[in-house]
Design a protein around this motif. Structure first.
Motif, PDB file in Angstrom:
ATOM      1  N   GLU A   1      44.436  44.010  37.255  1.00 53.77           N
ATOM      2  CA  GLU A   1      43.171  43.927  36.509  1.00 53.77           C
ATOM      3  C   GLU A   1      42.891  42.454  35.854  1.00 53.77           C
ATOM      4  O   GLU A   1      41.806  42.158  35.388  1.00 53.77           O
ATOM      5  N   SER A   2      43.977  41.672  35.580  1.00 55.65           N
ATOM      6  CA  SER A   2      43.717  40.397  35.083  1.00 55.65           C
ATOM      7  C   SER A   2      43.114  39.289  35.797  1.00 55.65           C
ATOM      8  O   SER A   2      42.862  38.497  35.159  1.00 55.65           O
ATOM      9  N   GLY A   3      43.194  39.535  37.283  1.00 55.80           N
ATOM     10  CA  GLY A   3      42.346  38.422  38.131  1.00 55.80           C
ATOM     11  C   GLY A   3      40.934  39.017  38.620  1.00 55.80           C
ATOM     12  O   GLY A   3      40.555  40.020  38.262  1.00 55.80           O
ATOM     13  N   ASN A   4      40.699  37.924  39.478  1.00 56.89           N
ATOM     14  CA  ASN A   4      39.293  38.289  40.171  1.00 56.89           C
ATOM     15  C   ASN A   4      39.882  39.193  41.474  1.00 56.89           C
ATOM     16  O   ASN A   4      40.303  38.537  42.454  1.00 56.89           O
ATOM     17  N   ASN A   5      39.205  40.397  41.496  1.00 61.37           N
ATOM     18  CA  ASN A   5      39.350  41.368  42.412  1.00 61.37           C
ATOM     19  C   ASN A   5      38.160  41.467  43.361  1.00 61.37           C
ATOM     20  O   ASN A   5      37.337  41.614  42.890  1.00 61.37           O
ATOM     21  N   LEU A   6      38.359  41.581  44.627  1.00 61.40           N
ATOM     22  CA  LEU A   6      37.384  42.250  45.583  1.00 61.40           C
ATOM     23  C   LEU A   6      37.726  43.306  46.123  1.00 61.40           C
ATOM     24  O   LEU A   6      38.869  43.803  46.613  1.00 61.40           O
ATOM     25  N   ASP A   7      36.727  44.497  45.758  1.00 61.38           N
ATOM     26  CA  ASP A   7      36.942  45.935  46.411  1.00 61.38           C
ATOM     27  C   ASP A   7      36.025  46.018  47.641  1.00 61.38           C
ATOM     28  O   ASP A   7      34.969  46.243  47.531  1.00 61.38           O
ATOM     29  N   LEU A   8      36.901  45.937  48.760  1.00 63.68           N
ATOM     30  CA  LEU A   8      36.249  46.280  49.946  1.00 63.68           C
ATOM     31  C   LEU A   8      35.906  47.959  50.286  1.00 63.68           C
ATOM     32  O   LEU A   8      36.829  48.682  50.171  1.00 63.68           O
ATOM     33  N   GLY A   9      34.644  47.893  50.772  1.00 64.66           N
ATOM     34  CA  GLY A   9      34.363  49.590  50.995  1.00 64.66           C
ATOM     35  C   GLY A   9      34.306  50.422  49.911  1.00 64.66           C
ATOM     36  O   GLY A   9      34.546  51.468  49.588  1.00 64.66           O
TER      37      GLY A   9
END
Length: 145
Positions: A2-10
């Motif tokens: 949660e503290s970083g830059n996340n990409l959620d695929l699909g």
């Protein structure tokens, strides 16, 4: 994650953490309130993101439905920062979901696929869900340059 830059695929209409959402359905993305950015695209093609952009990538119930899963995993590795985390969640799907399933590997087969593309893999099973917690190691980075 949660503290970083996340990409959620699909991601569809829901992301478990604040993320850049990526899905083929613009309509589903419209309902996803946990996205800082919404990107429509195809998981079977090169991802439209710069190298080393994300601290983490999540894929929840996605990889059983991707034809070119090794290519997508290499793309995940490309866009992850050094020591970035990739979390893939799979599980026992019901009969309706199995109709569209392309890949139905067991736990050991998925671990081998993830290791083959260069991830350090930890695995946990909880409530019939499979959590593959992967790290892009420094050694993996050297092979990309």
């Amino acid at each position: 994650l949660e503290s970083g830059n996340n990409l959620d695929l699909g991601c569809g209409s829901y992301s478990y953490i604040k993320s850049v959402g990526f899905d083929f359905s613009e309509k589903m993305l419209k309902f996803n309130d946990n996205c800082s950015e919404k990107v429509v695209g195809n998981l079977e093609e090169k991802l439209p993101f710069d190298n080393f952009r994300f601290d983490s990538v999540t894929a929840v119930f996605v990889f059983n439905y991707v034809n070119n899963y090794e290519f997508l995993l290499l793309e995940v590795k490309r866009i992850l920062k050094q020591n970035g985390h990739f979390v893939m969640v799979l599980g026992n799907v019901n009969d309706w979901q199995k109709q569209k399933e392309i890949n139905s590997f067991n736990i050991d087969e998925w671990k081998e696929v993830l290791k083959k593309v260069g991830f350090v893999v930890e695995f946990e099973e909880k409530e019939r869900l499979w959590f593959f917690k992967c790290v892009k190691s420094v050694n993996v980075l050297k092979s990309e340059n």
